[in-house]
Design a protein around this motif. Structure first.
Motif, PDB file in Angstrom:
ATOM      1  N   SER A 171     -17.757  38.472  25.641  1.00 51.16           N
ATOM      2  CA  SER A 171     -17.669  38.531  27.101  1.00 51.16           C
ATOM      3  C   SER A 171     -16.300  38.943  27.602  1.00 51.16           C
ATOM      4  CB  SER A 171     -18.021  37.153  27.690  1.00 51.16           C
ATOM      5  OG  SER A 171     -17.105  36.180  27.217  1.00 51.16           O
ATOM      6  N   ALA A 172     -15.314  39.180  26.700  1.00 53.19           N
ATOM      7  CA  ALA A 172     -13.969  39.549  27.122  1.00 53.19           C
ATOM      8  C   ALA A 172     -13.969  40.909  27.784  1.00 53.19           C
ATOM      9  CB  ALA A 172     -13.039  39.563  25.907  1.00 53.19           C
ATOM     10  N   LYS A 173     -13.167  41.063  28.860  1.00 58.61           N
ATOM     11  CA  LYS A 173     -13.078  42.324  29.580  1.00 58.61           C
ATOM     12  C   LYS A 173     -11.624  42.746  29.721  1.00 58.61           C
ATOM     13  CE  LYS A 173     -17.219  41.621  32.412  1.00 58.61           C
ATOM     14  NZ  LYS A 173     -17.739  41.562  33.784  1.00 58.61           N
ATOM     15  N   ASN A 174     -11.388  44.018  29.845  1.00 58.32           N
ATOM     16  CA  ASN A 174     -10.060  44.561  30.087  1.00 58.32           C
ATOM     17  C   ASN A 174      -9.927  44.809  31.582  1.00 58.32           C
ATOM     18  OD1 ASN A 174      -7.650  45.837  30.177  1.00 58.32           O
ATOM     19  ND2 ASN A 174      -8.213  47.549  28.834  1.00 58.32           N
ATOM     20  N   PHE A 175      -9.127  43.996  32.254  1.00 61.27           N
ATOM     21  CA  PHE A 175      -8.975  44.123  33.698  1.00 61.27           C
ATOM     22  C   PHE A 175      -7.894  45.127  34.091  1.00 61.27           C
ATOM     23  CE2 PHE A 175     -10.884  39.952  33.096  1.00 61.27           C
ATOM     24  CZ  PHE A 175     -11.921  39.985  34.017  1.00 61.27           C
ATOM     25  N   GLY A 176      -7.238  45.750  33.111  1.00 52.60           N
ATOM     26  CA  GLY A 176      -6.247  46.764  33.423  1.00 52.60           C
ATOM     27  C   GLY A 176      -4.908  46.155  33.813  1.00 52.60           C
ATOM     28  N   SER A 177      -4.003  46.970  34.335  1.00 52.28           N
ATOM     29  CA  SER A 177      -2.660  46.545  34.732  1.00 52.28           C
ATOM     30  C   SER A 177      -2.511  46.665  36.234  1.00 52.28           C
ATOM     31  CB  SER A 177      -1.593  47.408  34.035  1.00 52.28           C
ATOM     32  OG  SER A 177      -1.719  47.304  32.627  1.00 52.28           O
ATOM     33  N   TYR A 178      -1.881  45.699  36.823  1.00 54.19           N
ATOM     34  CA  TYR A 178      -1.649  45.717  38.263  1.00 54.19           C
ATOM     35  C   TYR A 178      -0.138  45.673  38.514  1.00 54.19           C
ATOM     36  CZ  TYR A 178      -6.605  44.699  38.719  1.00 54.19           C
ATOM     37  OH  TYR A 178      -7.972  44.764  38.647  1.00 54.19           O
ATOM     38  N   GLY A 179       0.398  46.578  39.297  1.00 58.44           N
ATOM     39  CA  GLY A 179       1.828  46.624  39.581  1.00 58.44           C
ATOM     40  C   GLY A 179       2.597  47.340  38.483  1.00 58.44           C
ATOM     41  N   THR A 180       3.900  47.516  38.744  1.00 59.45           N
ATOM     42  CA  THR A 180       4.758  48.211  37.785  1.00 59.45           C
ATOM     43  C   THR A 180       5.249  47.244  36.724  1.00 59.45           C
ATOM     44  OG1 THR A 180       5.516  49.661  39.561  1.00 59.45           O
ATOM     45  CG2 THR A 180       6.832  49.620  37.533  1.00 59.45           C
ATOM     46  N   LEU A 181       5.176  47.647  35.485  1.00 61.51           N
ATOM     47  CA  LEU A 181       5.642  46.824  34.380  1.00 61.51           C
ATOM     48  C   LEU A 181       7.051  47.247  33.976  1.00 61.51           C
ATOM     49  CD1 LEU A 181       2.438  46.717  32.146  1.00 61.51           C
ATOM     50  CD2 LEU A 181       3.222  45.044  33.823  1.00 61.51           C
ATOM     51  N   PHE A 182       7.929  46.255  33.756  1.00 63.86           N
ATOM     52  CA  PHE A 182       9.303  46.539  33.354  1.00 63.86           C
ATOM     53  C   PHE A 182       9.583  45.856  32.018  1.00 63.86           C
ATOM     54  CE2 PHE A 182       9.246  46.644  37.971  1.00 63.86           C
ATOM     55  CZ  PHE A 182       9.881  47.848  38.234  1.00 63.86           C
ATOM     56  N   PRO A 183      10.349  46.495  31.169  1.00 61.56           N
ATOM     57  CA  PRO A 183      10.700  45.856  29.893  1.00 61.56           C
ATOM     58  C   PRO A 183      11.629  44.670  30.132  1.00 61.56           C
ATOM     59  CG  PRO A 183      11.941  47.886  30.179  1.00 61.56           C
ATOM     60  CD  PRO A 183      10.914  47.847  31.288  1.00 61.56           C
ATOM     61  N   VAL A 184      11.478  43.613  29.348  1.00 61.79           N
ATOM     62  CA  VAL A 184      12.343  42.435  29.453  1.00 61.79           C
ATOM     63  C   VAL A 184      13.668  42.751  28.774  1.00 61.79           C
ATOM     64  CG1 VAL A 184      12.629  40.015  28.864  1.00 61.79           C
ATOM     65  CG2 VAL A 184      10.362  40.903  29.457  1.00 61.79           C
ATOM     66  N   ALA A 185      14.742  42.687  29.551  1.00 64.58           N
ATOM     67  CA  ALA A 185      16.057  43.008  28.987  1.00 64.58           C
ATOM     68  C   ALA A 185      17.116  42.163  29.670  1.00 64.58           C
ATOM     69  CB  ALA A 185      16.368  44.490  29.166  1.00 64.58           C
ATOM     70  N   GLU A 186      18.032  41.570  28.894  1.00 66.12           N
ATOM     71  CA  GLU A 186      19.140  40.790  29.426  1.00 66.12           C
ATOM     72  C   GLU A 186      20.441  41.536  29.147  1.00 66.12           C
ATOM     73  OE1 GLU A 186      19.191  36.911  27.845  1.00 66.12           O
ATOM     74  OE2 GLU A 186      17.209  36.357  28.616  1.00 66.12           O
ATOM     75  N   PRO A 187      21.349  41.586  30.129  1.00 63.52           N
ATOM     76  CA  PRO A 187      22.616  42.289  29.898  1.00 63.52           C
ATOM     77  C   PRO A 187      23.449  41.571  28.840  1.00 63.52           C
ATOM     78  CG  PRO A 187      22.688  41.053  31.953  1.00 63.52           C
ATOM     79  CD  PRO A 187      21.267  40.998  31.462  1.00 63.52           C
ATOM     80  N   ASP A 188      24.139  42.328  28.006  1.00 63.04           N
ATOM     81  CA  ASP A 188      25.014  41.763  26.989  1.00 63.04           C
ATOM     82  C   ASP A 188      26.211  41.109  27.679  1.00 63.04           C
ATOM     83  OD1 ASP A 188      27.570  42.216  25.109  1.00 63.04           O
ATOM     84  OD2 ASP A 188      25.778  41.934  23.875  1.00 63.04           O
ATOM     85  N   PHE A 189      26.425  39.810  27.416  1.00 65.31           N
ATOM     86  CA  PHE A 189      27.465  39.059  28.125  1.00 65.31           C
ATOM     87  C   PHE A 189      28.854  39.633  27.867  1.00 65.31           C
ATOM     88  CE2 PHE A 189      30.306  35.293  28.485  1.00 65.31           C
ATOM     89  CZ  PHE A 189      30.133  35.077  29.839  1.00 65.31           C
ATOM     90  N   LEU A 190      29.146  39.935  26.609  1.00 66.31           N
ATOM     91  CA  LEU A 190      30.458  40.485  26.267  1.00 66.31           C
ATOM     92  C   LEU A 190      30.656  41.846  26.906  1.00 66.31           C
ATOM     93  CD1 LEU A 190      33.102  40.326  24.726  1.00 66.31           C
ATOM     94  CD2 LEU A 190      31.924  41.219  22.701  1.00 66.31           C
ATOM     95  N   GLU A 191      29.604  42.658  26.891  1.00 65.87           N
ATOM     96  CA  GLU A 191      29.709  43.983  27.490  1.00 65.87           C
ATOM     97  C   GLU A 191      29.924  43.883  28.993  1.00 65.87           C
ATOM     98  OE1 GLU A 191      30.183  47.830  28.002  1.00 65.87           O
ATOM     99  OE2 GLU A 191      30.016  46.833  26.047  1.00 65.87           O
ATOM    100  N   GLU A 192      29.317  42.867  29.612  1.00 70.78           N
ATOM    101  CA  GLU A 192      29.502  42.655  31.045  1.00 70.78           C
ATOM    102  C   GLU A 192      30.961  42.341  31.359  1.00 70.78           C
ATOM    103  OE1 GLU A 192      28.186  42.274  35.055  1.00 70.78           O
ATOM    104  OE2 GLU A 192      27.176  43.053  33.259  1.00 70.78           O
ATOM    105  N   ILE A 193      31.579  41.486  30.541  1.00 70.38           N
ATOM    106  CA  ILE A 193      32.988  41.137  30.747  1.00 70.38           C
ATOM    107  C   ILE A 193      33.877  42.355  30.544  1.00 70.38           C
ATOM    108  CG2 ILE A 193      34.911  39.770  29.838  1.00 70.38           C
ATOM    109  CD1 ILE A 193      32.928  37.571  29.178  1.00 70.38           C
ATOM    110  N   LEU A 194      33.620  43.104  29.460  1.00 72.91           N
ATOM    111  CA  LEU A 194      34.422  44.293  29.183  1.00 72.91           C
ATOM    112  C   LEU A 194      34.279  45.324  30.293  1.00 72.91           C
ATOM    113  CD1 LEU A 194      33.765  44.721  25.346  1.00 72.91           C
ATOM    114  CD2 LEU A 194      35.841  43.885  26.456  1.00 72.91           C
ATOM    115  N   SER A 195      33.080  45.409  30.836  1.00 76.17           N
ATOM    116  CA  SER A 195      32.848  46.354  31.923  1.00 76.17           C
ATOM    117  C   SER A 195      33.681  45.994  33.143  1.00 76.17           C
ATOM    118  CB  SER A 195      31.354  46.369  32.277  1.00 76.17           C
ATOM    119  OG  SER A 195      31.117  47.205  33.381  1.00 76.17           O
ATOM    120  N   ARG A 196      33.750  44.697  33.442  1.00 75.72           N
ATOM    121  CA  ARG A 196      34.554  44.259  34.589  1.00 75.72           C
ATOM    122  C   ARG A 196      36.036  44.514  34.352  1.00 75.72           C
ATOM    123  NH1 ARG A 196      31.862  38.579  36.750  1.00 75.72           N
ATOM    124  NH2 ARG A 196      29.731  39.375  37.042  1.00 75.72           N
ATOM    125  N   PHE A 197      36.495  44.268  33.118  1.00 77.93           N
ATOM    126  CA  PHE A 197      37.895  44.521  32.805  1.00 77.93           C
ATOM    127  C   PHE A 197      38.228  46.005  32.919  1.00 77.93           C
ATOM    128  CE2 PHE A 197      38.397  40.268  30.932  1.00 77.93           C
ATOM    129  CZ  PHE A 197      39.693  39.990  31.339  1.00 77.93           C
TER     130      PHE A 197
END
Length: 215
Positions: A24-50
């Motif tokens: 009985s399983a059905k594929n209801f499709g996708s609703y809305g825009t999907l975005f990849p899960v990504a977290e900014p690199d903490f060290l890179e964030e600091i270096l970027s600010r510097f």
């Protein structure tokens, strides 16, 4: 009924539910825009600010500010204690002795001093200079300290003031009482105070400086 038969009967309902769900399983499709899960690199964030601060001059300004704060502190360290001037002569004795609360032993475990032993540091020290504790911002107290002797026999310690300026002006060293260690250790309450060795104790004298004595 054999053991295998009983097991099959017990699993039958579970298998039936699983098959029914799959059927009985059905594929209801996708609703809305999907975005990849990504977290900014903490060290890179600091270096970027510097890097951004380096580009806009913020980093250079931070370095200049730190250097200036260091120069300001060396020129006028934070006073560990703000004490009033002495108005009357007062003298008292200070016993620097300590009583051991435990045995002391060397690296081989041999005890050389037992708990309860009373030790006077003056018995083992050859330090004989007088210590004059003053307010470095009071000209009369500075003049008094200078009159007590040269660097060979007198140590001038300021509880407040600018030691580098005083040293340049008078051509001798002025020590600063960092965090008020000397003031607290010897119970100094008013300035100027003269600390003199008077075995087996130290003599602490609060000596008033009159206004007419000030240059």
């Amino acid at each position: 009924m054999g053991r295998r038969a009983r097991t099959a009967l017990m699993l039958a309902p579970v298998m039936a539910l699983g098959l029914a769900g799959a059927a009985s399983a059905k594929n209801f499709g996708s609703y809305g825009t999907l975005f990849p899960v990504a977290e900014p690199d903490f060290l890179e964030e600091i270096l970027s600010r510097f890097r951004a601060m380096e580009t806009d001059g913020g980093l250079a300004q931070m370095e200049r500010d730190m250097q200036q704060r260091t120069r300001d502190y060396l020129a006028r360290p934070t006073a560990g204690a703000i004490l009033p001037p002495a108005t009357d002569y007062r003298a008292f004795e200070f016993d620097p002795s300590i009583t051991l609360d435990r045995d002391l032993s060397d690296h081989e475990g041999r005890v050389f001093a037992t708990a309860g032993t009373r030790i006077n540091p003056l018995d083992y020290s050859g330090f004989a200079k007088r210590i004059v504790v003053i307010d470095g911002d009071a000209p009369g107290q500075v003049a008094f300290a200078l009159s007590e002797g040269d660097e060979l026999d007198t140590l001038i310690v300021i509880a407040k003031g600018a030691p580098l300026d005083l040293s340049r002006t008078h051509g001798r060293r002025f020590w600063f009482d960092q965090q008020g260690v000397i003031v607290k250790r010897f119970g100094v309450e008013r300035l100027p105070t003269l600390i003199t060795r008077a075995d087996p104790v130290l003599l602490i004298e609060e000596i008033p400086v009159k206004e007419e004595d000030q240059p």
